[in-house]
Design a protein around this motif. Structure first.
Motif, short mmCIF file in Angstrom:
data_model
loop_
_atom_site.label_atom_id
_atom_site.label_comp_id
_atom_site.label_asym_id
_atom_site.label_seq_id
_atom_site.Cartn_x
_atom_site.Cartn_y
_atom_site.Cartn_z
N ASN A 88 45.40 28.76 43.13
CA ASN A 88 44.25 28.26 42.68
C ASN A 88 43.72 29.34 41.37
N PHE A 89 44.34 29.33 40.40
CA PHE A 89 44.06 29.98 39.19
C PHE A 89 43.91 31.52 39.18
N PHE A 90 44.45 32.09 40.29
CA PHE A 90 44.33 33.48 40.44
C PHE A 90 45.74 34.05 39.47
N SER A 91 45.44 35.02 38.63
CA SER A 91 46.56 35.89 38.23
C SER A 91 46.51 37.26 38.73
N VAL A 92 47.78 37.84 38.83
CA VAL A 92 47.84 38.95 39.21
C VAL A 92 48.56 40.05 38.10
N ASN A 93 48.27 41.15 38.05
CA ASN A 93 48.79 41.91 37.03
C ASN A 93 48.83 43.41 37.58
N LYS A 94 49.98 43.87 37.33
CA LYS A 94 50.15 45.48 37.86
C LYS A 94 49.62 46.27 36.41
N VAL A 95 48.64 46.81 36.64
CA VAL A 95 48.06 47.41 35.43
C VAL A 95 48.22 49.19 35.19
N GLY A 96 48.61 49.45 36.36
CA GLY A 96 49.08 50.87 36.55
C GLY A 96 49.47 51.54 37.68
N GLU A 97 49.65 52.79 37.96
CA GLU A 97 50.11 53.49 38.91
C GLU A 97 49.35 54.56 39.37
N SER A 98 49.15 55.07 40.53
CA SER A 98 48.35 56.34 41.24
C SER A 98 49.37 57.25 40.77
N ALA A 99 49.12 58.60 40.98
CA ALA A 99 49.81 59.85 41.01
C ALA A 99 51.22 59.61 41.78
N GLU A 100 51.10 59.22 42.91
CA GLU A 100 52.29 58.98 43.62
C GLU A 100 53.00 57.73 43.58
N LYS A 101 52.76 57.09 42.36
CA LYS A 101 53.39 55.62 41.88
C LYS A 101 53.28 54.61 43.01
N ARG A 102 52.09 54.47 43.44
CA ARG A 102 51.58 53.30 43.95
C ARG A 102 51.00 52.42 42.96
N GLU A 103 51.32 51.12 43.01
CA GLU A 103 50.76 49.97 42.18
C GLU A 103 49.33 49.86 42.21
N ILE A 104 48.73 49.89 41.03
CA ILE A 104 47.12 49.45 41.19
C ILE A 104 47.31 47.97 40.33
N TYR A 105 46.44 47.12 40.68
CA TYR A 105 46.48 45.98 40.24
C TYR A 105 45.09 45.04 39.68
N LEU A 106 45.15 44.48 38.68
CA LEU A 106 43.96 43.75 38.47
C LEU A 106 44.20 42.28 38.86
N LEU A 107 43.31 41.66 39.37
CA LEU A 107 43.36 40.23 39.74
C LEU A 107 42.38 39.53 39.01
N THR A 108 42.67 38.30 38.36
CA THR A 108 41.73 37.53 37.31
C THR A 108 41.75 36.31 38.00
N TRP A 109 40.45 35.68 38.06
CA TRP A 109 40.18 34.34 38.59
C TRP A 109 38.93 33.76 37.77
N GLY A 110 39.15 32.58 37.13
CA GLY A 110 38.19 31.72 36.62
C GLY A 110 38.35 32.06 35.17
N ASN A 111 37.52 30.89 34.47
CA ASN A 111 37.70 30.87 33.04
C ASN A 111 36.43 30.92 32.18
N GLY A 112 35.26 31.59 32.74
CA GLY A 112 33.93 31.36 32.38
C GLY A 112 33.70 32.53 31.40
N PRO A 113 32.45 32.45 30.50
CA PRO A 113 32.24 33.41 29.48
C PRO A 113 31.65 34.77 30.04
N VAL A 114 31.24 34.62 31.26
CA VAL A 114 30.55 35.85 31.73
C VAL A 114 31.68 36.78 32.52
N LYS A 115 31.80 37.98 32.01
CA LYS A 115 32.82 38.85 32.80
C LYS A 115 32.28 39.57 33.80
#
Ligand SMILES: [Zn+2]
Length: 487
Positions: free
Chosen positions: A60-87
């Motif tokens: 349902n329009f979710f996108s998931v991106n790994k944007v970085g890692e913690s010091a111990e190399k655990r993935e940190i994600y940014l999830l994006t949903w929607g396409n409206g102008p207000v972020k």
């Protein structure tokens, strides 16, 4: 002219707080269908939520991106949903032991993915907003269930220096997004009260300040108005349980800096609620808070709010303890006097931070009439004596298990001595175990000492307190833990 105004009202109907409430009540009724059932306690780890985050990809329009890692190399994600102008940017758990909002975000993902009677609302959000979620900013801290990251740095004091990979990533994403709204999601002490009331601050909100003078910029004013609206909405579910977090300026914190940089920023702190140790009810209140926020931003209804509502929200205060026992008589050195006892229990991590036990402290003694307890007893007419340590020592834990505890309590003992070496720091037994006979005098009402007491009425034992857990002598069912004290 009148016609014109009527037309305006028809095109832009004022969304009232009552309409919000009907909406939130129906969402609340459906909550069970959105709550992420695989996460049902606070000590979940990065490995528990990683598959849940990845499974939202393309749903349902979710996108998931790994944007970085913690010091111990655990993935940190940014999830994006929607396409409206207000972020709208939301980040949780930059303090590893503050997981409530992460659980609520998982529920929000399920809500946004669902296909049901709220589709019209989802369409509204999708068209008006783009939501960005960064759950569990500090996965290494979560692994150890500790506030700080693996360098022992408090990420929320690293907004300027940016020495932690997690803090730097949060700042990079923030600068990249230039979001209109920001939600900084934390947990606070369960002992915060709403002002000087008896009610725990289950949620506390803040529009962080931008300077020491606590100036109200237009950005901060919008955050204040939005909180006013959310406060009115969520107070219906937890009346009297919402406070305002301290508004002292903290130049090293993210919320303060983000507000200063132009993002309308709101701090949400999850506190305590009676009988909700694992914060599952508070998680639900977070879920409703965030949906209310999305609705009020998408409909722009917050703009009509009176900032005075925010100003009147009582601040967090500390008038709550875990256990208060009132009106006990205590005799010492020929004096007899009346005291209240205030006892707190701290969680101590064990089993690789997957579990915990409690270590209690006698927090205060004397007139505690201005304080409230999650648990309270008025034992007027009864006498209290601090628990003693039995002089005889034992060779094994199984010997201790076989003891007649009722008999020990009647003699005034709450502690025994064990010669055997033992790894654990606690037991489920209703007694404390010392490695050596204690050198200090434990037989007084000294604040900060461990809370072990025998309470009698007419020389008969009525209540026993072991490590801060009170139980009825005639029942003796013990649901707490005793300590193994090695020093
Ligand atoms: Zn925090």
């Amino acid at each position: 002219m009148l016609n014109f105004i009527l037309k305006l009202i028809l095109i832009f109907p004022m969304i009232t707080s009552a309409q919000d409430l009907d909406f939130l009540k129906s969402i609340n009724q459906q909550y069970e269908s959105y709550s992420e059932k695989s996460i049902n306690h606070r000590r979940f780890k990065h490995s528990d939520i990683k598959p849940l985050i990845n499974s939202t990809e393309n749903k349902n329009f979710f996108s998931v991106n790994k944007v970085g890692e913690s010091a111990e190399k655990r993935e940190i994600y940014l999830l994006t949903w929607g396409n409206g102008p207000v972020k709208v940017f939301l980040w949780s758990q930059m303090h590893g032991d503050e997981p409530t909002a992460t659980m609520a975000l998982l529920d929000i993902f399920n809500f946004l993915k669902a296909n049901d009677s709220f589709n019209e609302f989802r369409t509204l959000l999708k068209n008006k907003l783009t939501l960005y979620f960064m759950p569990m900013v500090n996965p290494d801290g979560a692994e150890l269930y500790q506030r700080r990251n693996i360098f022992e740095i408090d990420i929320n004091r690293d907004a300027v220096r940016q020495q932690t990979p997690e803090g730097k990533l949060l700042m990079d994403i923030f600068i990249n997004l230039q979001a209109d709204f920001g939600f900084n999601l934390h947990d606070q002490s369960t002992r915060y009260s709403v002002g000087n009331s008896s009610k725990p601050a289950t949620l506390s909100f803040l529009a962080p300040t931008i300077d020491y003078e606590k100036s109200v910029s237009s950005v901060r004013e919008d955050a204040i108005k939005l909180i006013s609206r959310i406060y009115k909405n969520i107070s219906h579910f937890i009346p009297g349980h919402i406070a305002k977090y301290s508004d002292e300026f903290e130049p090293r914190a993210y919320g303060d800096n983000f507000q200063k940089l132009g993002t309308k920023t709101i701090l949400v702190e999850s506190g305590g609620y009676r009988d909700d140790t694992e914060k599952q009810f508070i998680r639900r209140m977070n879920f409703l808070t965030l949906l209310s926020a999305f609705k009020n931003i998408a409909e722009e209804s917050y703009k009509d709010e009176d900032p005075a509502v925010y100003d009147k929200i009582p601040f967090n205060e500390k008038f709550i303890m875990d256990l208060i026992i009132r009106n006990l008589k205590y005799s010492s050195s020929g004096h007899e006097y009346t005291v209240d006892l205030g006892i707190n229990k701290e969680e101590v991590n064990c089993n690789d931070a997957k579990d915990f036990y409690y270590e209690s402290t006698l927090e205060d003694v004397g007139d505690l009439s201005v304080f409230y307890g999650y648990e309270e007893y008025d034992l007027k007419g009864m006498t209290v004596s601090p628990g003693k340590t039995l002089l005889q020592s034992f060779n094994s834990i199984s010997e201790i298990e076989k003891l007649d505890f009722a008999d020990l309590y009647e003699q005034g003992y709450t502690n025994v001595v064990l010669k055997e070496n033992i790894n654990s720091d606690f037991t489920k037994l209703p007694i404390n175990i010392f490695k050596e006979f204690p050198k200090d005098d434990f037989y007084n009402l000294k604040p900060e000492s461990n809370a072990n007491f025998i309470i009698r009425e007419n020389d008969q034992v009525k209540y026993v307190i072991i490590n801060g857990f009170i139980f009825d002598f005639n029942d003796l069912s013990f649901k707490g833990n005793g300590l193994i004290i090695k020093k």
